[in-house]
Design an enzyme around this catalytic site. Structure first.
Site, PDB file in Angstrom:
ATOM      1  N   ALA A 162       0.829  -1.211   0.000  1.00 35.24           N
ATOM      2  CA  ALA A 162       0.000   0.000   0.000  1.00 35.24           C
ATOM      3  C   ALA A 162       0.860   1.257   0.000  1.00 35.24           C
ATOM      4  O   ALA A 162       0.586   2.218  -0.727  1.00 35.24           O
ATOM      5  CB  ALA A 162      -0.931  -0.009   1.211  1.00 35.24           C
ATOM      6  N   TYR A 163       1.901   1.248   0.807  1.00 29.47           N
ATOM      7  CA  TYR A 163       2.778   2.410   0.934  1.00 29.47           C
ATOM      8  C   TYR A 163       3.538   2.649  -0.363  1.00 29.47           C
ATOM      9  O   TYR A 163       3.575   3.781  -0.878  1.00 29.47           O
ATOM     10  CB  TYR A 163       3.742   2.169   2.088  1.00 29.47           C
ATOM     11  CG  TYR A 163       4.647   3.332   2.416  1.00 29.47           C
ATOM     12  CD1 TYR A 163       4.129   4.535   2.856  1.00 29.47           C
ATOM     13  CD2 TYR A 163       6.028   3.209   2.316  1.00 29.47           C
ATOM     14  CE1 TYR A 163       4.945   5.598   3.185  1.00 29.47           C
ATOM     15  CE2 TYR A 163       6.871   4.264   2.643  1.00 29.47           C
ATOM     16  CZ  TYR A 163       6.325   5.456   3.072  1.00 29.47           C
ATOM     17  OH  TYR A 163       7.153   6.514   3.388  1.00 29.47           O
ATOM     18  N   ALA A 164       4.122   1.589  -0.917  1.00 28.46           N
ATOM     19  CA  ALA A 164       4.890   1.740  -2.156  1.00 28.46           C
ATOM     20  C   ALA A 164       3.988   2.170  -3.309  1.00 28.46           C
ATOM     21  O   ALA A 164       4.390   2.983  -4.148  1.00 28.46           O
ATOM     22  CB  ALA A 164       5.598   0.430  -2.495  1.00 28.46           C
TER      23      ALA A 164
END
Length: 255
Positions: A162-164
């Site tokens: 999700a972050y990437a």
């Protein structure tokens, strides 16, 4: 930096002002302090930790700098417009915008709560877009916008899906915005740190995990917030003004 170099940096920054989102803690705090050391007036934006913002502002003022703290959710376009209004009221204009506000959630893709996904993307994608909009409208000639990504976009560590993904969107915006600002003498770049010793990075990790990550770069250590702040100061200063539309992976030699 010698006293003479510090004085020269302050002279070069005199009359310039910066907005630093997420500027009260971690990398954002280090960026706020570094830009103030270089002579810029700094608007320290924060989401909710008033005490941390006040501490950062006090540290800048105690060192002879100029700073104010302004609370705003970076994904709220009205709040961000008010943030820039305050910068212009206090310091006459905006020359540097550093969007270091961000949200991290670690989970395998299969297990991630979609409400958490929405929260991450609201801050990291929408927030970057909203801040970039105001930067594009208000930065003065000779100015700079710096966004933040992550080296995980390249390393692709598990649990960072999700972050990437959110930071990949930031990277996609970078050159587009630089090209849209053609003719205005404004640079747009994104810094993608590797493992950096901040509260957000260290939270939830065991000493063994931290040690393993520290040994990943060829330099065999974690980055520091000051390492990243120095990169931002270069990109937003006169020496770095020929760098434009780039993703700079500040990670000690990782992918």
């Amino acid at each position: 930096m010698t006293t003479k170099q510090q004085a020269q940096a302050r002279d070069e920054g005199a009359g310039r002002a910066a907005v630093v989102t997420g500027g009260s803690r971690g990398i954002g705090r280090a960026v706020s302090l570094k830009l103030a050391q270089d002579g810029l007036a700094v608007v320290v934006n924060y989401a909710g930790d008033t005490a941390a913002a006040e501490e950062t502002v006090a540290a800048i003022r105690d060192s002879g700098g100029r700073a104010v703290g302004v609370r705003a959710d970076v994904a709220d376009e009205r709040a961000v417009a008010a943030l820039f209004d305050r910068a212009e009221e206090e310091f006459g204009g905006v020359d540097v915008v550093v969007n270091s506000a961000g949200r991290l959630a670690l989970s395998p893709i299969a297990d991630l709560d979609l409400d958490v996904l929405d929260a991450v993307h609201r801050t990291n994608i929408r927030g970057t877009f909203v801040v970039a909009q105001q930067a594009a409208r208000r930065l003065r000639a000779g100015g700079s916008f710096v966004g933040f990504s992550t080296s995980v976009v390249g390393t692709r560590f598990p649990a960072y899906g999700a972050y990437a993904a959110s930071k990949g969107a930031v990277e996609a915006m970078t050159l587009i915005l630089a090209r849209e600002l053609r003719g205005r003498d404004i640079t747009v770049n994104t810094v993608a740190p590797g493992p950096t010793a901040t509260d957000m990075f260290l939270d939830g990790k065991t000493p063994e995990m931290i040690d393993q990550l520290a040994k990943t770069p060829p330099l065999e250590r974690l980055g520091t917030p000051e390492d990243i702040a120095n990169v931002v100061a270069f990109l937003t200063g006169p020496e770095g003004h020929w760098i434009n539309g780039q993703i700079l992976r500040a990670n000690g030699g990782m992918v």
